[in-house]
Design a protein around this motif. Structure first.
Motif, PDB file in Angstrom:
ATOM      1  N   ALA A 343     -26.215  44.771 -21.716  1.00 47.67           N
ATOM      2  CA  ALA A 343     -24.779  44.659 -21.409  1.00 47.67           C
ATOM      3  C   ALA A 343     -24.007  45.914 -21.796  1.00 47.67           C
ATOM      4  O   ALA A 343     -22.784  45.969 -21.611  1.00 47.67           O
ATOM      5  CB  ALA A 343     -24.195  43.441 -22.119  1.00 47.67           C
ATOM      6  N   ARG A 411     -26.108  36.716 -23.962  1.00 44.65           N
ATOM      7  CA  ARG A 411     -25.842  37.550 -22.786  1.00 44.65           C
ATOM      8  C   ARG A 411     -24.472  37.242 -22.210  1.00 44.65           C
ATOM      9  O   ARG A 411     -23.721  38.151 -21.814  1.00 44.65           O
ATOM     10  CB  ARG A 411     -26.922  37.337 -21.721  1.00 44.65           C
ATOM     11  N   ASP A 415     -21.512  40.063 -22.049  1.00 44.29           N
ATOM     12  CA  ASP A 415     -20.836  40.441 -20.799  1.00 44.29           C
ATOM     13  C   ASP A 415     -19.316  40.338 -20.939  1.00 44.29           C
ATOM     14  O   ASP A 415     -18.570  41.213 -20.473  1.00 44.29           O
ATOM     15  CB  ASP A 415     -21.317  39.559 -19.655  1.00 44.29           C
TER      16      ASP A 415
END
Length: 438
Positions: A343, A411, A415
């Motif tokens: 990311a 994740r 993000d």
């Protein structure tokens, strides 16, 4: 109304009307958690917990680290059930207390001679300081400033921002020193060595202990007759079965234990050298001195908690559970680091410390401060189903399923954080940074 937690939010409001802050530990209060955290939990099993609205979370702090084998472990539950069937409170010492003392000193507090059980870490820490003052005839205490919490006693709380209602005298006799700073402790002993009853610190947290620092600290305490106390309320049963003190290369005079040793039931312990601990035997006072009333807890001998500790410690020893927890932590670190890197967040969110106890550090930019970024990362990780409170505490019951679910949550959070750092206010609503009073 909180659309995700309608039942939990309503219940939490009712609870706060009946209980100050709506919690019995300050770290459980709503202001210590991001707004996405579930207001009320209802049950736990292994490394999962469920909230009042039926949502399931992967639990990475298992009861403020009180459950080294996860929630409702069969061995612990069975031991507690047996104890309940035979009675839990008696007016005289019991065989359970003998078994508990032998087990704890034999497997956990190895090298110590005696133990006194109680119910919470503050009691044993305050008892250790009382014992040090009695043994030395001195009144000054020095604590490590890098370790966040030691006790609810005035000697500690009076030095914090939450000092309301405390008496100023105990805190005026509390000195400070930084962790791993040999020059600072040498200066402390040069200037106040003859006044120091005790030095207290955690053996480790996220920064590895410097063997040279601890060797010098041990030498100075011995030279000046100062009692060296390790607070293993948090660190016990994480780094090693015998505590994190094994990492320092030295042995303290007294050690305070808590949280995890009861397997989820309330239990703490004070252990140490016989010559010091026997000063707490009020039936054998020193001639010419008043007896020392060290610790007296009606429920310190509670059979259910002692049975839980015995079962927990034996299970950990028999199954090598701590080694498995470290392995899981290494896998978790690798998994989360990979999500952060993909990311583009590797330079902003980092996991620190040992694999058994991973801290989360953050660095912001012009758009988002470091504390804001940490709160946002935690808020979004929790929103995605991983219950994290600034620390990942892996256990032997965290499985590949928990790791996979946490990878997805990390994740998602990464993000969102990346968009915030890129200055996308339309996509990201920044929460206020979580404030900690201590």
């Amino acid at each position: 109304m909180d659309e995700q937690h309608p039942h939990g939010r309503t219940g939490a409001t009712r609870l706060r009307h009946l209980v100050p802050t709506g919690a019995h530990a300050y770290s459980k209060a709503a202001d210590q958690w991001p707004p996405t955290a579930p207001p009320l939990l209802t049950r736990g099993q292994g490394a999962f917990v469920w909230d009042a609205d039926g949502h399931r979370y992967t639990d990475w702090f298992t009861g403020l680290t009180c459950c080294p084998l996860g929630h409702a472990h069969p061995a612990v539950t069975a031991a507690v059930t047996r104890a309940l069937q035979h009675g839990t409170a008696f007016q005289l010492p019991t065989t359970m207390e003998l078994e508990a003392a032998e087990t704890f000193l034999g497997l956990v507090a190895t090298g110590d001679d005696m133990v006194k059980f109680a119910k919470n870490g503050s009691d044993t820490v305050d008892g250790s300081l009382k014992l040090a003052r009695y043994a030395t005839g001195r009144t000054m205490i020095a604590k490590c400033t890098d370790h966040p919490f030691f006790s609810t006693g005035d000697w500690f709380i009076g030095t914090t921002a939450a000092c309301g209602g405390t008496h100023p005298e105990p805190s005026a006799r509390t000195l400070n020193f930084p962790y791993n700073d040999t020059a600072a402790v040498e200066h402390l002993f040069t200037t106040r060595g003859e006044d120091l009853a005790a030095i207290i610190l955690e053996p480790v947290r996220f920064t590895p202990p410097d063997p040279a620092f601890f060797a010098r600290l041990r030498q100075l305490c011995t030279q000046h007759g100062t009692v060296l106390i390790f607070d293993e309320t948090v660190t016990g049963l994480k780094y090693h079965l015998g505590g994190a003190r094994a990492l320092t290369g030295v042995h303290p005079d007294l050690t305070c234990w808590g949280k995890g040793i009861g397997g989820g039931l309330p239990l703490s312990a004070l252990t140490g050298r016989r010559d010091l601990m026997e000063l707490g035997d009020h039936t054998r006072p020193i001639p010419g001195r008043p007896p020392l009333f060290l610790l007296s807890t009606t429920h310190g001998s509670d059979a259910a908690a002692l049975a839980a500790m015995i079962a927990l410690v034996n299970e950990i020893a028999a199954t090598d559970a701590l080694a498995r927890a470290h392995t899981t932590g290494a896998e978790l670190r690798h998994t989360v680091d990979a999500q952060l890197t993909e990311a583009g967040l590797a330079g902003h969110v980092r996991l620190t410390g040992y694999d058994c106890f991973l801290g989360i550090d953050t660095t912001g930019n012009a758009q988002v401060s470091g504390p804001q970024l940490k709160t946002l990362f935690l808020a979004e990780t929790i929103r995605a189903g991983a219950l994290v409170r600034g620390i990942f505490y892996p256990t032997a019951v965290h499985t590949d399923e928990h790791l996979a679910l946490t990878a997805q949550a990390a994740r998602h959070a990464a993000d969102v954080c990346a968009r915030a750092l890129d200055g996308d206010p339309a996509a990201v609503c920044l929460p206020a940074a979580t404030r900690r009073p201590l």
